[in-house]
Design a protein around this motif. Structure first.
Motif, PDB file in Angstrom:
ATOM      1  N   THR A  67       1.035  -1.163  -0.173  1.00  0.00           N
ATOM      2  CA  THR A  67       0.169  -0.114  -0.012  1.00  0.00           C
ATOM      3  C   THR A  67       0.696   1.087   0.045  1.00  0.00           C
ATOM      4  OG1 THR A  67      -0.170   0.140   2.271  1.00  0.00           O
ATOM      5  CG2 THR A  67      -1.716  -1.441   1.239  1.00  0.00           C
ATOM      6  N   ALA A  68       0.385   2.566  -0.082  1.00  0.00           N
ATOM      7  CA  ALA A  68       0.996   3.737  -0.007  1.00  0.00           C
ATOM      8  C   ALA A  68       2.025   3.863   1.211  1.00  0.00           C
ATOM      9  CB  ALA A  68       0.045   5.041  -0.352  1.00  0.00           C
ATOM     10  N   GLU A 123       7.784   8.786  -8.722  1.00  0.00           N
ATOM     11  CA  GLU A 123       6.762   9.588  -8.091  1.00  0.00           C
ATOM     12  C   GLU A 123       5.846   9.323  -7.208  1.00  0.00           C
ATOM     13  OE1 GLU A 123       4.059  11.759 -11.103  1.00  0.00           O
ATOM     14  OE2 GLU A 123       5.988  12.266 -12.407  1.00  0.00           O
ATOM     15  N   HIS A 124       5.497   8.006  -7.434  1.00  0.00           N
ATOM     16  CA  HIS A 124       4.673   7.411  -6.344  1.00  0.00           C
ATOM     17  C   HIS A 124       5.514   7.044  -5.164  1.00  0.00           C
ATOM     18  CE1 HIS A 124       6.588   3.391  -6.847  1.00  0.00           C
ATOM     19  NE2 HIS A 124       6.529   3.460  -8.100  1.00  0.00           N
ATOM     20  N   ARG A 147      -6.115   9.586  -1.515  1.00  0.00           N
ATOM     21  CA  ARG A 147      -5.044   9.746  -1.669  1.00  0.00           C
ATOM     22  C   ARG A 147      -4.351   8.362  -2.042  1.00  0.00           C
ATOM     23  NH1 ARG A 147      -3.085  12.703   3.987  1.00  0.00           N
ATOM     24  NH2 ARG A 147      -3.632  14.763   3.423  1.00  0.00           N
ATOM     25  N   ASP A 148      -5.299   7.251  -1.794  1.00  0.00           N
ATOM     26  CA  ASP A 148      -4.672   6.150  -2.320  1.00  0.00           C
ATOM     27  C   ASP A 148      -4.912   6.042  -4.136  1.00  0.00           C
ATOM     28  OD1 ASP A 148      -4.318   4.943  -0.069  1.00  0.00           O
ATOM     29  OD2 ASP A 148      -6.371   3.875   0.226  1.00  0.00           O
ATOM     30  N   ALA A 149      -5.978   6.754  -4.480  1.00  0.00           N
ATOM     31  CA  ALA A 149      -6.235   6.863  -5.942  1.00  0.00           C
ATOM     32  C   ALA A 149      -5.038   7.696  -6.411  1.00  0.00           C
ATOM     33  CB  ALA A 149      -7.611   7.399  -6.122  1.00  0.00           C
ATOM     34  N   GLU A 150      -4.687   8.618  -5.758  1.00  0.00           N
ATOM     35  CA  GLU A 150      -3.614   9.584  -6.308  1.00  0.00           C
ATOM     36  C   GLU A 150      -2.197   8.785  -6.394  1.00  0.00           C
ATOM     37  OE1 GLU A 150      -1.675  12.888  -7.922  1.00  0.00           O
ATOM     38  OE2 GLU A 150      -3.694  12.440  -7.768  1.00  0.00           O
ATOM     39  N   TRP A 151      -1.957   7.965  -5.386  1.00  0.00           N
ATOM     40  CA  TRP A 151      -0.652   7.014  -5.387  1.00  0.00           C
ATOM     41  C   TRP A 151      -0.837   6.161  -6.675  1.00  0.00           C
ATOM     42  CZ3 TRP A 151      -0.706   1.771  -3.664  1.00  0.00           C
ATOM     43  CH2 TRP A 151       0.735   1.248  -3.407  1.00  0.00           C
ATOM     44  N   GLY A 172       1.427   0.645  -6.640  1.00  0.00           N
ATOM     45  CA  GLY A 172       1.071  -0.662  -6.892  1.00  0.00           C
ATOM     46  C   GLY A 172       1.145  -1.418  -8.131  1.00  0.00           C
ATOM     47  N   SER A 173       2.066  -1.023  -9.063  1.00  0.00           N
ATOM     48  CA  SER A 173       2.382  -1.556 -10.266  1.00  0.00           C
ATOM     49  C   SER A 173       3.868  -1.807 -10.341  1.00  0.00           C
ATOM     50  CB  SER A 173       1.954  -0.680 -11.414  1.00  0.00           C
ATOM     51  OG  SER A 173       2.902   0.529 -11.382  1.00  0.00           O
ATOM     52  N   ASP A 174       4.698  -1.156  -9.636  1.00  0.00           N
ATOM     53  CA  ASP A 174       6.150  -1.394  -9.701  1.00  0.00           C
ATOM     54  C   ASP A 174       6.513  -0.726  -8.189  1.00  0.00           C
ATOM     55  OD1 ASP A 174       5.913   1.477 -10.068  1.00  0.00           O
ATOM     56  OD2 ASP A 174       7.715   1.653 -11.232  1.00  0.00           O
TER      57      ASP A 174
END
Length: 258
Positions: free
Chosen positions: A115-116, A211-212, A238-242, A248-250
């Protein structure tokens, strides 16, 4: 090989019996023995010393009865009578390590999802804890960076906006030494990049963090170390912005760079 007739063999045996070399066990032909007996009776007397030779030959001709071998030890008997491992067991034994490996892997609990906040915690421990301390105490706890705990970071950056992300990305030199950063109306006065309050300059992380990662470490500093309280709706935003920034992908980079 030519077979010797039985009557010749019997005649030879009777002759040896007559000379006293072989004892008569009664197994021969009675008629042959009777025919040979007169000849033996009319045989000349043995010469001196011949009797001893005959006795020695008689002893040598006797078959020695070998003693029975001792019985085998119990463990030898057990080894000889135990069941052998069937040939089909060998491939099964060969596959056991592979089966054990697969079994362990299948029974292991799945890894915790990234998670973020967990990504931000990993990035903070690698990139930030050496200056700000693991708990964010900074110079108040003996480290060299500014303190972030007890709401200090929230006083400098009241909101999670681009100014906070930029500060983490470009650092003191990117803002400009001697320039104010964060909230200019901060209680106690605005913080100055490269100030003389015993705090070390902020390094730039824009070249080593994605960036993430910049966004997730900013969230971790604010929400966990700084104690920021947010609603579920804000957390979802904020999760959506992350995720929009690539989270969540790399995110398995462990605080590393691109």
């Amino acid at each position: 090989m030519t077979d010797v007739p039985e009557y010749l063999l019997e005649r030879s045996r009777q002759r040896r019996i007559a000379l006293g070399v072989l004892e008569d066990d009664g197994s021969g032909d009675a008629g042959a023995a009777a025919a040979t007996a007169p000849a033996a009776a009319g045989a000349p007397a043995a010469a001196p010393g011949q009797a001893e030779m005959i006795a020695a030959a008689r002893e040598a001709a006797k078959l020695e009865i070998e003693p029975a071998p001792p019985p085998d030890a119990p463990w030898v008997v057990a080894a000889q009578t135990r069941h052998r491992i069937p040939i089909w067991v060998l491939p099964v034994l060969f596959c056991l390590p592979l089966w054990a490996f697969v079994y362990v892997k299948l029974t292991e609990p799945p890894p915790e999802p990234i998670t973020a906040i967990t990504e931000g915690a990993s990035t903070y421990s690698v990139r930030c804890a050496s200056c700000h301390g693991g708990d964010g105490s900074g110079s108040e706890g003996g480290a060299v960076g500014r303190p972030l705990w007890n709401g200090e970071v929230l006083l400098t950056f009241p909101s999670l906006d681009n100014s906070f992300i930029e500060w983490i990305s470009v650092g003191s030199e990117g803002i400009g030494l001697g320039q104010a950063y964060g909230d200019p109306n901060r209680p106690g006065g605005a913080h100055i990049a490269g100030g003389t309050d015993n705090a070390a300059n902020m390094p730039a992380f824009g070249e080593v963090l994605s960036e993430h990662q910049l966004y997730s470490v900013a969230r971790y500093v604010r929400e966990v170390i700084g104690g920021e309280e947010i609603s579920d709706e804000i957390a979802a935003e904020r999760d959506a912005e992350w995720e929009h920034r690539g989270g969540g992908s790399d995110s398995g980079e462990g605080g590393g760079g691109h």
